[in-house]
Write an enzyme that holds these catalytic residues in place. Structure first.
Site, PDB file in Angstrom:
ATOM      1  N   ASP A 194      -8.003   4.169  -3.307  1.00 30.10           N
ATOM      2  CA  ASP A 194      -7.050   3.086  -2.628  1.00 30.10           C
ATOM      3  C   ASP A 194      -6.788   2.093  -3.922  1.00 30.10           C
ATOM      4  O   ASP A 194      -7.753   1.556  -4.366  1.00 30.10           O
ATOM      5  CB  ASP A 194      -7.611   2.472  -1.711  1.00 30.10           C
ATOM      6  CG  ASP A 194      -6.575   1.610  -0.831  1.00 30.10           C
ATOM      7  OD1 ASP A 194      -5.545   1.283  -1.344  1.00 30.10           O
ATOM      8  OD2 ASP A 194      -6.994   1.457   0.386  1.00 30.10           O
TER       9      ASP A 194
ATOM     10  N   CYS B  64       0.903  -1.222   0.034  1.00 32.13           N
ATOM     11  CA  CYS B  64      -0.059   0.077   0.035  1.00 32.13           C
ATOM     12  C   CYS B  64       0.827   1.366   0.041  1.00 32.13           C
ATOM     13  O   CYS B  64       0.585   2.129  -0.496  1.00 32.13           O
ATOM     14  CB  CYS B  64      -0.926   0.066   1.037  1.00 32.13           C
ATOM     15  SG  CYS B  64      -0.055   0.157   2.804  1.00 32.13           S
TER      16      CYS B  64
ATOM     17  N   HIS C 197      -1.429   0.926   7.198  1.00 32.54           N
ATOM     18  CA  HIS C 197      -2.098   1.245   5.649  1.00 32.54           C
ATOM     19  C   HIS C 197      -2.114   2.639   5.319  1.00 32.54           C
ATOM     20  O   HIS C 197      -2.043   3.485   6.353  1.00 32.54           O
ATOM     21  CB  HIS C 197      -3.576   0.696   5.595  1.00 32.54           C
ATOM     22  CG  HIS C 197      -4.023   0.759   4.430  1.00 32.54           C
ATOM     23  ND1 HIS C 197      -3.579  -0.211   3.288  1.00 32.54           N
ATOM     24  CD2 HIS C 197      -4.916   1.239   3.796  1.00 32.54           C
ATOM     25  CE1 HIS C 197      -4.154  -0.201   2.273  1.00 32.54           C
ATOM     26  NE2 HIS C 197      -5.156   1.015   2.363  1.00 32.54           N
TER      27      HIS C 197
END
Length: 252
Positions: free
Chosen positions: A123, A69, A108
């Protein structure tokens, strides 16, 4: 158009020289998802690249690799900034639905975008759980081929908002997050926690996943799963074959 954007547009097959508007983001995010897998090879090789625009661009555009991420969403942030969008990065904490507990705190990374009077979450680094479109803070769900997603304002000890997703079995927590902007130093802290912490789920065994035009690919040290439409194929992975399968199956 900058060299970075020109190279990216060629890589993902986006219209060369054309500006990306807010209305174009679902298509743009979908094209990104088809090209850059979620994978932890750099962690297992202990390759700690700098979290700068220059180094991330070089790593992702010049090599057959994806990232986690903090790689993929940081790159998305740099790209959207280059395109003129009002964006910043935030930290979140993933909820492990199987264990019913929070994963490693604050590891994250996601992107917040302002468009007019509205705020959205983007995302492209949450495994195969990708909304593929901006998720509004109004609470209204958005739906893509991967499921439904919504933002819910709920104060937890991990943040003030939840990204929730419904993959066909009801709404579940994806992760909690707050709106506090983070910078490259914070990205480096996230990266180092994923590399070094015992509780990190990404520093032990190889894994890779990616959406395809009509399905998804999931590769672990033991199995390679390929879904095409409603067809699902799963095969065992022999020791030492992970990297070969990864290069052959995850890149054109």
């Amino acid at each position: 158009m900058t060299t970075m954007l020109d190279s990216l547009f060629k890589r993902i097959g986006y219209k060369p020289g054309q500006q990306v508007t807010f209305a174009d983001l679902p298509e743009f995010l979908s094209l990104l998802a088809l090209q850059f897998p979620f994978e932890n090879g750099a962690v297992l090789r202990n390759e700690r690249i700098s979290m700068t625009k220059t180094e991330l661009t070089k790593a992702l555009l010049n090599n057959k690799r994806g990232g986690l991420c903090y790689d993929l969403n940081a790159f998305l942030y740099y790209v959207l900034t280059e395109l003129g969008f009002s964006v910043h990065m935030v930290r979140g904490t993933v909820f492990n639905a199987k264990e019913q507990e929070w994963a490693l705190t604050g590891t994250h990374v996601a992107v917040i975008l302002r468009e007019g009077d509205e705020t959205y979450l983007l995302d492209t680094g949450f495994g195969i759980n990708l909304p593929l479109a901006p998720v509004p803070f109004s609470g209204e769900p958005i739906t893509s081929k991967t499921g439904a997603y919504r933002i819910r304002k709920t104060k937890t000890d991990k943040g003030d908002y939840l990204l929730e997703m419904d993959k066909g079995e009801g709404w579940q927590i994806g992760y909690a997050f707050s709106l506090t902007p983070i910078d490259e130093a914070a990205l480096t802290c996230v990266r180092d926690a994923i590399f070094d912490e015992e509780a990190s789920p990404f520093n032990k065994n190889p894994l890779a996943s990616k959406l395809t035009k009509d399905g998804k690919l999931i590769l672990s040290k033991d199995h390679f799963t390929k879904q095409t439409g409603s067809d699902l194929a799963k095969e065992e992975v022999n020791a030492g074959d992970f990297q070969t399968i990864f290069i052959q199956a995850f890149f054109d």
